[in-house]
Design an enzyme around this catalytic site. Structure first.
Site, PDB file in Angstrom:
ATOM      1  NE  ARG A 154      15.531   6.762 -10.473  1.00  0.00           N
ATOM      2  CZ  ARG A 154      16.446   7.699 -10.219  1.00  0.00           C
ATOM      3  NH1 ARG A 154      17.689   7.551 -10.634  1.00  0.00           N
ATOM      4  NH2 ARG A 154      16.111   8.792  -9.559  1.00  0.00           N
ATOM      5  CG  ASP A 193       2.159   4.451  -6.982  1.00  0.00           C
ATOM      6  OD1 ASP A 193       1.886   4.652  -5.794  1.00  0.00           O
ATOM      7  OD2 ASP A 193       2.630   3.363  -7.401  1.00  0.00           O
ATOM      8  CG  HIS A 197      10.445   2.667  -7.084  1.00  0.00           C
ATOM      9  ND1 HIS A 197      11.426   1.919  -6.470  1.00  0.00           N
ATOM     10  CD2 HIS A 197       9.699   3.185  -6.083  1.00  0.00           C
ATOM     11  CE1 HIS A 197      11.253   1.965  -5.152  1.00  0.00           C
ATOM     12  NE2 HIS A 197      10.206   2.737  -4.894  1.00  0.00           N
ATOM     13  CD  GLU A 230       4.890   7.423  -3.220  1.00  0.00           C
ATOM     14  OE1 GLU A 230       4.757   6.923  -2.106  1.00  0.00           O
ATOM     15  OE2 GLU A 230       5.242   6.745  -4.208  1.00  0.00           O
ATOM     16  CG  ASN A 293       0.736   8.883   2.195  1.00  0.00           C
ATOM     17  OD1 ASN A 293       0.892   8.058   3.103  1.00  0.00           O
ATOM     18  ND2 ASN A 293       1.493   8.902   1.131  1.00  0.00           N
TER      19      ASN A 293
HETATM   20  C1  LAG Z   1       3.244   3.299  -3.728  1.00  0.00           C
HETATM   21  N1  LAG Z   1       3.949   4.334  -3.822  1.00  0.00           N
HETATM   22  O1  LAG Z   1       5.148   4.369  -4.344  1.00  0.00           O
HETATM   23  C2  LAG Z   1       1.907   3.306  -3.126  1.00  0.00           C
HETATM   24  O2  LAG Z   1       1.647   4.534  -2.473  1.00  0.00           O
HETATM   25  C3  LAG Z   1       1.807   2.133  -2.218  1.00  0.00           C
HETATM   26  O3  LAG Z   1       0.561   2.128  -1.557  1.00  0.00           O
HETATM   27  C4  LAG Z   1       2.006   0.865  -3.039  1.00  0.00           C
HETATM   28  O4  LAG Z   1       2.162  -0.277  -2.209  1.00  0.00           O
HETATM   29  C5  LAG Z   1       3.290   0.899  -3.852  1.00  0.00           C
HETATM   30  N2  LAG Z   1       3.788   2.164  -4.171  1.00  0.00           N
HETATM   31  C6  LAG Z   1       3.069   0.173  -5.161  1.00  0.00           C
HETATM   32  O5  LAG Z   1       2.221   0.902  -5.997  1.00  0.00           O
HETATM   33  C7  LAG Z   1       0.969  -0.935  -1.818  1.00  0.00           C
HETATM   34  C8  LAG Z   1       1.197  -1.672  -0.510  1.00  0.00           C
HETATM   35  C9  LAG Z   1       2.039  -2.924  -0.713  1.00  0.00           C
HETATM   36  C10 LAG Z   1       1.432  -3.788  -1.786  1.00  0.00           C
HETATM   37  C11 LAG Z   1       1.398  -2.946  -3.074  1.00  0.00           C
HETATM   38  C12 LAG Z   1       0.836  -3.693  -4.255  1.00  0.00           C
HETATM   39  O6  LAG Z   1       1.870  -0.774   0.404  1.00  0.00           O
HETATM   40  O7  LAG Z   1       2.057  -3.666   0.542  1.00  0.00           O
HETATM   41  O8  LAG Z   1       2.196  -4.960  -1.967  1.00  0.00           O
HETATM   42  O9  LAG Z   1       0.554  -1.804  -2.847  1.00  0.00           O
HETATM   43  O10 LAG Z   1      -0.475  -4.108  -4.007  1.00  0.00           O
HETATM   44  C13 LAG Z   1       1.467  -6.201  -1.893  1.00  0.00           C
HETATM   45  C14 LAG Z   1       1.915  -7.092  -0.758  1.00  0.00           C
HETATM   46  C15 LAG Z   1       3.352  -7.577  -0.996  1.00  0.00           C
HETATM   47  C16 LAG Z   1       3.461  -8.247  -2.351  1.00  0.00           C
HETATM   48  C17 LAG Z   1       2.982  -7.289  -3.430  1.00  0.00           C
HETATM   49  C18 LAG Z   1       3.051  -7.907  -4.824  1.00  0.00           C
HETATM   50  O11 LAG Z   1       1.825  -6.381   0.459  1.00  0.00           O
HETATM   51  O12 LAG Z   1       3.697  -8.476   0.041  1.00  0.00           O
HETATM   52  O13 LAG Z   1       4.806  -8.599  -2.625  1.00  0.00           O
HETATM   53  O14 LAG Z   1       1.637  -6.914  -3.148  1.00  0.00           O
HETATM   54  O15 LAG Z   1       2.049  -8.855  -5.016  1.00  0.00           O
HETATM   55 CA    CA Z   2      10.854   0.807 -12.073  1.00  0.00          CA
END
Ligand code: LAG
Ligand code: CA
Length: 482
Positions: A154, A193, A197, A230, A293
């Site tokens: 968290r 979302d 956390h 979520e 989803n």
């Molecule tokens: C969620 N739920 O708890 C969302 O449903 C999910 O889609 C979100 O992740 C996450 N939490 C944060 O809101 C998505 C992608 C991640 C992505 C993140 C931020 O699944 O892969 O991370 O959104 O855009 C990306 C990169 C990482 C990087 C991060 C920070 O994939 O490698 O570390 O960005 O820049």
């Molecule tokens: Ca947090």
């Protein structure tokens, strides 16, 4: 917070992933309203960081840079217009609220509305947030943390996303202001979302400060927003979904996982005879249910072997079961076609989203899948609306993967996921008459474009479902008499 405030007789929402507000407003009027959909989960409406270094991936919208309502989906005026037009045809809007974090650290730093940020200083001037509004000492969540350490899950960063401290009065107020702004524009609720956390106690304070829904948009006075949090909980973690059910509804990830197993033949359909809390699912009113989803359809989030539009026959079977069975509050996924896990929605060279086109058979083009426009899916939304609060009765199975059941005297459904045909005389619980199967076709005027099913005076009907048919479901209901 567990009432979605659907217009009367409606039961089901759809996630229009990455759709533009103007297109959603059109879709409400031309399709979702007339077809009896209850609501829409929209992509995050607040300004996010533009991530050109990954060709504008879908996930950039999970990196907030401010709470201004400017994204690739549209601006505030377009947003307000969409909510008004959708509410006017009985379709509610639910906002994906990203309140756990802001962006990660990147070389580019311009948002979809032109805001900038200084990541090294935790400085987001358009909110504004600064260093004191985030959790310190800075740390990043590791996969081990989920087993042992709720405080790290968290208070550390999820994927390196700067972690807001919802324990501070100022952060709470910025979040509440953002959400109340959306309520004033007529939304009916929120997906929270990354709720896992955030501390449940902090979330409770935030929820309790939200305004009642806007009566000018047709909500009854005193109506509280619908909130579904979520929380991915497939067991084995230090944080459980049960820490959140006293606050509001929770996303039930076990639901889609177990139905995906059953409909891809990793488990037999007959075991679904006691589907519900016996399977370890959340109680009915606590559960926002879905097959896939936007995360797990592309191996993000919980992952696992989740059925999607790509396995269409099994997927339509699982969706039909979700909609035919009364347990939970269902959400449909509506996707754009993707071939790698990062790709953003259909867009032009400037990064503008390309609208879906609508084909003459009502399906979508321009790279949009529009599962919600598949006849086998929208017809089951109508089935669920018609079945209302009726219970499951007259369960039948063949000891394997052929099952059937009634919903009171309003609906009957049969499934065949075996390698051999189903040919059975079954109790449908419907009044005598001729009904149109809403899976193989639909009622159009006084004719039926699909299978006709004749129910006798004893409520029984002869049901056939070949193993090699296009679909594995037959569904008839009181509204499909023809
Ligand atoms: C969620 N739920 O708890 C969302 O449903 C999910 O889609 C979100 O992740 C996450 N939490 C944060 O809101 C998505 C992608 C991640 C992505 C993140 C931020 O699944 O892969 O991370 O959104 O855009 C990306 C990169 C990482 C990087 C991060 C920070 O994939 O490698 O570390 O960005 O820049
Ligand atoms: Ca947090």
């Amino acid at each position: 917070y567990k009432n979605p405030h659907y217009a009367s007789g409606r039961t089901t929402m759809v996630h229009l992933f990455e759709w533009k507000w103007d297109d959603i407003a059109d879709e409400c009027e031309r399709f979702l309203g007339p077809r009896g959909f209850g609501g829409i989960q929209i992509s995050p409406p607040n300004e996010n960081l533009m991530i050109w270094s990954h060709q504008r991936p879908w996930w950039e919208r999970y990196q907030p840079i401010s709470y201004r309502l400017v994204t690739r989906s549209g601006n505030e005026q377009q947003f307000a217009n969409m909510v008004r037009r959708c509410n006017a045809v009985g379709v509610r809007i639910y906002v994906d609220a990203i309140i756990n974090h802001m962006t990660g650290t990147w070389n580019e730093n311009t948002g979809t509305g032109g805001s900038t940020a200084n990541f090294g200083n935790w400085h987001y001037p358009s909110v504004p947030y600064g260093r004191n509004d985030f959790n310190f000492p800075q740390c990043v969540i590791t996969s081990n943390d989920y087993g042992c350490c709720p405080d790290r899950v968290r208070n550390c960063e999820l994927s390196g996303l700067k972690d807001l401290n919802q324990g501070t009065e100022y952060v709470r107020q910025m979040i509440v202001n953002y959400m109340n702004h959306l309520i004033s524009l007529g939304v009916a609720g929120f997906r929270i979302d990354a709720a896992k956390h955030m501390w449940p106690g902090d979330l409770r304070v935030i929820y309790d400060r939200l305004h009642n829904l806007n009566t000018a948009h047709g909500f009854s006075s005193g109506a509280r927003p619908y909130i579904y949090q979520e929380v991915i909980d497939l067991g084995g973690e230090a944080i459980t979904r049960d820490e959140y059910t006293s606050l509001a509804a929770v996303t039930e990830f076990k639901f889609g996982l177990e139905l995906s197993r059953a409909f891809s033949r990793s488990n037999q359909l007959r075991w679904l005879s006691n589907w519900g809390t016996n399977w370890g699912l959340l109680a009915h009113n606590d559960a926002l249910t879905f097959i896939d989803n936007h995360d797990n359809q592309r191996g993000h989030g919980a992952g696992g072997n989740i059925l999607t539009y790509k396995q269409s026959k099994q997927y339509k079977g699982a969706i039909a079961f979700m909609l035919a069975h009364p347990h939970g509050w269902p959400q449909l996924m509506s996707s754009f076609d993707f071939h790698n896990t990062e790709a953003g929605p259909p867009m032009d060279n400037s990064g503008n989203i390309i609208s879906p086109s609508i084909n003459s058979d009502e399906s979508c083009g321009n790279g949009w899948i529009c599962e919600h426009r598949w006849r086998q899916i929208y017809s089951m939304v109508a089935f669920r609306n018609r079945a209302g609060n009726t219970a499951v009765s007259n369960w039948w199975d063949n000891g394997s993967n052929q099952i059937a059941f009634c919903r009171g005297n309003q609906g009957f459904v049969a499934f065949n996921n075996d390698y051999w045909d189903l040919n059975q005389t079954l109790q449908t619980c419907l009044p005598a008459g001729t009904y149109c199967d809403v899976i193989s076709g639909e009622k159009s005027g006084s004719t039926c474009t699909g299978k006709r099913i004749t129910v006798g005076n004893d409520g029984r009907a002869s049901i056939s479902l070949g193993a090699n048919e296009f679909d594995m479901v037959v569904a008839i209901h009181a509204g499909s008499e023809s």
